[in-house]
Motif scaffolding. Structure first.
Motif, short mmCIF file in Angstrom:
data_model
loop_
_atom_site.label_atom_id
_atom_site.label_comp_id
_atom_site.label_asym_id
_atom_site.label_seq_id
_atom_site.Cartn_x
_atom_site.Cartn_y
_atom_site.Cartn_z
N ILE A 4 -67.34 13.72 13.36
CA ILE A 4 -66.07 13.01 13.20
C ILE A 4 -66.05 12.06 12.01
CG2 ILE A 4 -64.49 11.38 14.32
CD1 ILE A 4 -65.25 12.69 16.99
N PRO A 5 -67.04 11.16 11.82
CA PRO A 5 -66.98 10.23 10.69
C PRO A 5 -66.87 10.93 9.34
CG PRO A 5 -68.67 9.54 12.23
CD PRO A 5 -68.23 10.89 12.66
N ALA A 6 -67.63 12.01 9.15
CA ALA A 6 -67.56 12.73 7.88
C ALA A 6 -66.19 13.34 7.66
CB ALA A 6 -68.64 13.81 7.84
N LEU A 7 -65.62 13.92 8.70
CA LEU A 7 -64.29 14.54 8.57
C LEU A 7 -63.23 13.49 8.27
CD1 LEU A 7 -64.34 17.19 11.44
CD2 LEU A 7 -64.72 17.53 8.99
N VAL A 8 -63.37 12.32 8.88
CA VAL A 8 -62.40 11.25 8.63
C VAL A 8 -62.45 10.81 7.17
CG1 VAL A 8 -61.82 8.85 9.15
CG2 VAL A 8 -62.33 10.43 11.01
N VAL A 44 -77.68 4.60 13.17
CA VAL A 44 -76.93 4.41 11.94
C VAL A 44 -77.53 5.26 10.82
CG1 VAL A 44 -76.33 2.73 10.14
CG2 VAL A 44 -76.09 2.12 12.55
N VAL A 45 -78.86 5.28 10.75
CA VAL A 45 -79.55 6.09 9.75
C VAL A 45 -79.23 7.57 9.95
CG1 VAL A 45 -81.84 6.93 9.08
CG2 VAL A 45 -81.40 4.48 9.24
N ALA A 46 -79.28 8.02 11.20
CA ALA A 46 -78.99 9.43 11.50
C ALA A 46 -77.56 9.77 11.13
CB ALA A 46 -79.25 9.71 12.98
N ALA A 47 -76.62 8.86 11.41
CA ALA A 47 -75.22 9.10 11.08
C ALA A 47 -75.03 9.16 9.57
CB ALA A 47 -74.35 8.00 11.68
N ALA A 48 -75.70 8.28 8.82
CA ALA A 48 -75.59 8.29 7.36
C ALA A 48 -76.16 9.58 6.78
CB ALA A 48 -76.32 7.09 6.78
N THR A 49 -77.25 10.04 7.36
CA THR A 49 -77.83 11.31 6.93
C THR A 49 -76.86 12.45 7.15
OG1 THR A 49 -80.06 10.52 7.45
CG2 THR A 49 -79.76 12.89 7.28
N ASP A 50 -76.30 12.50 8.35
CA ASP A 50 -75.37 13.56 8.70
C ASP A 50 -74.16 13.55 7.78
OD1 ASP A 50 -75.32 15.70 10.49
OD2 ASP A 50 -73.78 14.73 11.70
N LEU A 51 -73.70 12.36 7.45
CA LEU A 51 -72.54 12.22 6.58
C LEU A 51 -72.80 12.87 5.23
CD1 LEU A 51 -69.75 10.86 6.08
CD2 LEU A 51 -71.01 8.87 5.26
N ALA A 52 -73.95 12.58 4.65
CA ALA A 52 -74.28 13.12 3.33
C ALA A 52 -74.39 14.64 3.37
CB ALA A 52 -75.59 12.51 2.84
#
Length: 432
Positions: free
Chosen positions: A354-358, A109-117
């Protein structure tokens, strides 16, 4: 998914040896990659906001944060060198299946949040430079980061480090150029080194600045970077230099070089962050709308001219590209160490895009997205720092390289400070 049995990592009992100083330059690099986490789009937004709202008041926070970063990142690299394993790998060998999978989930979850930012920050930069729609910009940033990761796959660790360090230099130039046109006030700088606040809002911003500095994924990835650079048998990493065939001397050589690596990399990252705050304090103080990256860019353009604004946006783009590549590397490290599964970096990059693009496609506010990602990261900090502090004190794991009582006490103080400030930040955000 099969469950790999826990492993017992060997202790590091080694003879003493003197470090060959001439080897240090050839061993630098991993810390400069990890340092990208300290100049990501989230840091940019926080530092510009601090300078625009409070001038030089919170400069001391960045200085303290950089000292903390040096301590923590060196411990991560030290763990990787002495054990020949990443922090997630060491935890994966010691935790039972249930706790190990739970730890992996929060780390993912932390890695995904980082990637999103990082993707959102890069998309904002492309929008500022070329008017590219945010969803398209996010796709471009993801695609370019895949090319960067392909460099690591095809040409190896050293080439990947060289590319990322090159982007770090672009970031440095992009974010510090404005200081040439709006130099800071010397008295203001000196006054900013005195710890103090100016009301609850300044406390909130200081907590945010410090909380965004000690990034969980940077801690995970640094131990993996030194492992991948030097291998699980550090003496082999030095054979090409005809330095030694003694493991003890190899460890000491690498640890000595790593101290310089961490100090140099985080000094550079610290100067970039301080430069951003000084730029905002000297050129953007009191300008409305600088609580977002887009607003700060508009204010820079208005106050310092379009040329400086373009260079700033280029630095922001380099920040997004480099940091999202390092974030994907961190995610792969987490999965490999905790669930004993390897997914090709390019495949992982495609999935986590994918999450960031969405979010960009549905019109989520970019600044709000960055804020939410930082809140998620604040939850992950204790899970990364506390095990690191405990493991580097463990004699059975670190041998003669375990931390002494004074170093351990300093790290415990860092843990208490970072966790307390992040909980304060979280509480204030919820209350607000």
């Amino acid at each position: 998914m099969t469950d790999a049995p826990p492993q017992v990592l060997p202790a590091a009992h080694e003879p003493t040896g003197r470090r060959p100083r001439h080897l240090t330059p050839t061993l630098l690099g991993p810390a400069f990659v990890a340092a990208i986490a300290y100049v990501d789009p989230g840091n940019v937004a926080a530092n510009l906001t601090a300078g625009a709202r409070y001038g030089y008041l919170l400069l001391w926070v960045l200085v303290a944060a950089n000292v903390i970063a040096v301590l923590v990142q060196y411990q991560s690299a030290k763990l990787g060198i002495v054990t020949g394993e990443s922090l997630p790998g060491v935890l994966g060998a010691r935790l039972r299946r249930g706790p190990r999978l739970a730890f992996w989930l929060q780390a993912e979850v932390v890695a995904a949040a980082t990637d999103l930012a990082e993707i959102v920050g890069g998309a904002i930069a492309l929008h500022l430079l070329f008017g590219v729609p945010l969803p398209v910009g996010g796709l471009v940033v993801g695609g370019v980061s895949m090319l960067l990761l392909a460099t690591q796959n095809r040409y190896g660790q050293r080439r990947f480090e060289s590319v990322v360090v090159g982007l770090l230099l672009v970031i440095t130039v992009g974010f510090l150029t404005g200081l040439l046109f709006s130099p800071p006030d010397a008295r203001g700088v000196l006054s900013g080194l005195v710890p103090r606040f100016d009301g609850p809002d300044s406390v909130l911003l200081a907590a945010s600045m410090l909380g965004a500095t000690v990034m969980p994924h940077a801690i995970y990835v640094h131990s993996a970077l030194v492992r991948d650079r030097f291998g699980r048998a550090p003496e082999h990493a030095l054979e090409a230099h005809h330095a030694t065939d003694r493991p003890g001397l190899a460890h000491r050589t690498l640890l000595g070089a790593t101290r310089w690596d961490v100090a140099g990399a985080l000094l550079l990252a610290g100067l970039v962050n301080i430069g951003l705050l000084l730029l905002a304090a000297s050129g953007l103080r009191g300008v409305p709308g600088t609580d977002s990256i887009e607003g700060a860019h508009a204010a820079i353009q208005s106050a310092l001219g379009p040329g400086v604004a373009i260079v700033f946006a280029i630095g922001l783009l380099a920040s997004g590209l480099a940091s999202t590549s390092v974030g994907a590397y961190a995610g792969a490290t987490i999965m490999e160490g905790l669930v004993h599964r390897q997914i090709p970096l390019l495949v992982r990059r495609a999935v986590t895009l994918i999450p960031a693009l969405v979010l960009l496609a549905v019109g989520a506010d970019p600044t709000w997205t960055l804020v939410v990602s930082q809140v998620v990261l604040s939850f992950g900090i204790p899970f990364a720092v506390i095990p690191l502090v405990r493991l580097t004190r463990d004699r059975s794991l670190m041998g003669e390289h375990r931390n002494g009582p004074w170093t351990h006490a300093a790290l415990v103080l860092v843990v208490v400070l970072v966790v307390a400030l992040n909980l304060t930040l979280l509480g204030l955000l919820v209350a607000g």
